[in-house]
Design an enzyme around this catalytic site. Structure first.
Site, short mmCIF file in Angstrom:
data_model
loop_
_atom_site.label_atom_id
_atom_site.label_comp_id
_atom_site.label_asym_id
_atom_site.label_seq_id
_atom_site.Cartn_x
_atom_site.Cartn_y
_atom_site.Cartn_z
N ASP A 1 1.04 -1.33 -0.13
CA ASP A 1 -0.05 0.03 -0.06
C ASP A 1 1.13 1.23 0.00
OD1 ASP A 1 -2.48 1.38 0.23
OD2 ASP A 1 -2.50 1.21 2.36
N GLU B 1 2.71 5.22 -3.71
CA GLU B 1 2.73 6.09 -4.89
C GLU B 1 4.18 6.94 -5.09
OE1 GLU B 1 0.19 5.72 -2.41
OE2 GLU B 1 -0.68 4.49 -3.90
#
Ligand SMILES: *[C@@H]1O[C@H](CO)[C@@H](O)[C@H](O)[C@H]1NC(C)=O
Ligand SMILES: CC(=O)N[C@H]1CO[C@H](CO)[C@@H](O)[C@@H]1O
Length: 525
Positions: free
Chosen positions: A313, A316
């Protein structure tokens, strides 16, 4: 196809030989090719354009009415038209005679594309080169087969990972987890995989578990596995640097090996703020030494918590400030003359400064590759740790991520709109070569309702990746919590899924070997 260049008009045209259809017509008079700004415009043969990601938008087929999509990976819960977690500069166009072609712009810089009614497309990117690839189909399915032949065929998921999966951020304790598992079994709801989100960790530190609230977790995982279930653990990509020296091996070893993303000086680690208390550093997965370190950590974790798969997770990469400490310098890299149409119009917002250093190059160029660069090493580490086919679920993806991982559509909301648009997201990720995909059933953010959750269970029973997941602080939404009637309907629908699993598995096999889509729209047929 044929490519023609007309000296008199400076037009470059690409034609499908068999029909003469002009697939591309770009005037080089409009081309801009400078260091930090590249732009090209082309006509497309119809307004039936699909793809470009990752975005939430209201219809699978794009509107050509001056829509602009930014592409730059970002920790951003789905907001219509905003740039989200992954980057896929790929589109498919269905020509007026129903032939289809696909085009990839292989470029990892921050970029945007504008769709205009001519119909035409304008690509703008702030670095790299204009590296275009064209796939001639002629059917939509052929286009995706050819595209995945180029970028990497999707991995073959384990059979168990096609079963129903349950997750929740914030069970809060192993007792609540056990109660949830027990009521799933009480109602005999088909259920194969349990996930743990970050609350299983001690103070949100990777490679630890909370020995108070989750005392006995290692034994409990073994117990569930003995009963035939599988277990997936989340890992975040930031590592706390503020633990007592000598007490937190992931940091100590990583520091010793020099595996972090660095500041612009190339030697001091970039320090940001993320889930753990204090400050964190960010592993640079493009560095082979980082891969060594990460693999070692995943193997050591397996000795404590006997996981079957890894969920990655926040990759980015997400940082809670604008750039790392103490903020971004003013220079050409951090302040390019053009910032594409991305949220906040700021390259450093919720991430690191563009002039940070990774092994592969400046963060300016490699930012949107962070999740992609973490996926293959995690896949290989999971394979090594389990000795089985790997399971990796990644929030951030790029061109080719499907070869080593699946994707969930991120932090959706418990709203009817999100349930509807999850279908669009799933169809799009099948175009991107990531067919193992699903949205959080019943919605992630905010409380769900009985009716929404029930309908979402019915829809989600047919997602390629079928998982009910929920955010911290919301009311429980597993399919056993709403009582007997809800449980029966969920059980019945999931049993239909399970009766179809051999077919679903075959679709994944065909995807793995021939590059077919798994969930496809009628347009493909
Ligand atoms: C980052 O800095 C460390 C030293 O602290 C060094 O070993 C490593 O090679 C650097 N990596 C990059 C990509 O600059
Ligand atoms: C990124 C993400 O979470 N996307 C899905 C969530 O739901 C929207 C609809 O609201 C879908 O379009 C997205 O693909």
């Amino acid at each position: 196809y044929d490519i023609e260049f007309d000296d008199a008009t400076s037009h470059i045209t690409i034609k499908r030989k068999s029909t003469g259809t002009v697939l591309w017509d770009a005037s080089l008079n409009d081309l801009i090719f400078s260091n930090q700004y590249l732009q090209i415009t082309t006509t497309v043969p119809s307004t039936s354009v699909y793809g470009f990601g990752e975005h939430e938008h209201p219809s699978f087929k794009h509107s050509m009415n001056f829509a602009t999509y930014g592409m730059f990976s970002r920790d951003q819960s789905p907001t219509t038209f905003a740039n989200l977690y992954g980057v896929h500069p790929f589109y498919m166009c269905v020509e007026t005679d129903s032939n289809a072609h696909g085009v990839l712009l292989l470029n990892s810089n921050a970029q945007d594309v504008s769709l205009s009614p001519n119909p035409s497309l304008t690509f703008r990117t702030i670095g790299g080169i204009l590296d275009f690839y064209m796939f001639l189909g002629p059917t939509p399915e052929n286009v995706i087969q050819q595209y995945t032949e180029a970028i990497g065929r999707p991995h073959m998921p384990a059979y168990w990972s096609l079963g129903f999966q349950l997750s929740r951020w914030g069970y809060g304790s192993i007792d609540v987890l056990k109660e949830t598992v027990d009521r799933m079994h009480y109602y005999d709801i088909p259920y194969d995989v349990q996930h743990s989100d970050i609350d299983y960790m001690e103070r949100r530190l990777d490679f630890t578990y909370d020995k108070e609230n989750y005392a006995g977790l290692p034994e409990y995982i073994k117990h569930l596995k003995k009963e035939g279930m599988h277990y997936v653990l989340i890992l975040d990509p930031f590592i706390s640097k503020d633990e007592e020296p000598g007490t937190y091996r992931p940091y100590d070893l990583g520091e010793e090996m020099g595996v972090w993303v660095n500041n612009s000086d190339g030697v001091t680690p970039a320090v940001g703020k993320a889930w753990p208390d204090g400050h964190s550093v960010f592993p640079d997965y493009t560095n082979p030494r980082t891969v060594e370190w990460w693999t070692q950590m995943c193997l050591e974790l397996k000795d404590v918590l006997d996981y079957d798969g890894i969920w990655i997770d926040m990759n980015e990469p997400s940082n809670f400030d604008r750039g790392q400490y103490p903020g971004c310098a003013v220079n050409e890299i951090n302040n390019p003359p053009y910032i594409p149409s991305i949220s906040d119009r700021a390259l450093a917002q919720k991430t690191l400064c563009p002039d940070s250093k990774t092994y592969l190059g400046d963060h300016y160029n490699t930012h949107s590759l962070f999740g992609w660069s973490q996926t293959a090493p995690t896949f290989h580490a999971a394979q090594k740790a389990t000795g089985k086919r790997a399971f990796v679920l990644s929030r951030s993806t790029f061109v080719g991520s499907g070869k080593h991982g699946g994707h969930w559509l991120g932090d959706n909301f418990s709203q009817w709109k999100d349930m509807h648009q999850s279908i669009i997201g799933i169809l799009e990720f099948n175009l991107f070569g990531i067919p193992y995909v699903g949205a959080d059933i019943c919605g992630f953010n905010s409380d769900t309702t009985y009716e929404l959750c029930l309908r979402w269970m019915q829809l989600g029973s047919f997602y390629p990746f079928s998982r009910n997941h929920n955010a911290e602080g919301n009311s429980a939404q597993d399919p056993a919590v709403f009582g007997a009637e809800f449980a029966k309907i969920s059980r019945d629908t999931l049993r239909i899924r399970y009766s179809l699993l051999p077919y679903l598995y075959t679709l994944f096999y065909e995807s793995h070997v021939h590059g077919n889509t798994v969930a496809r729209s009628l347009m493909h047929e």
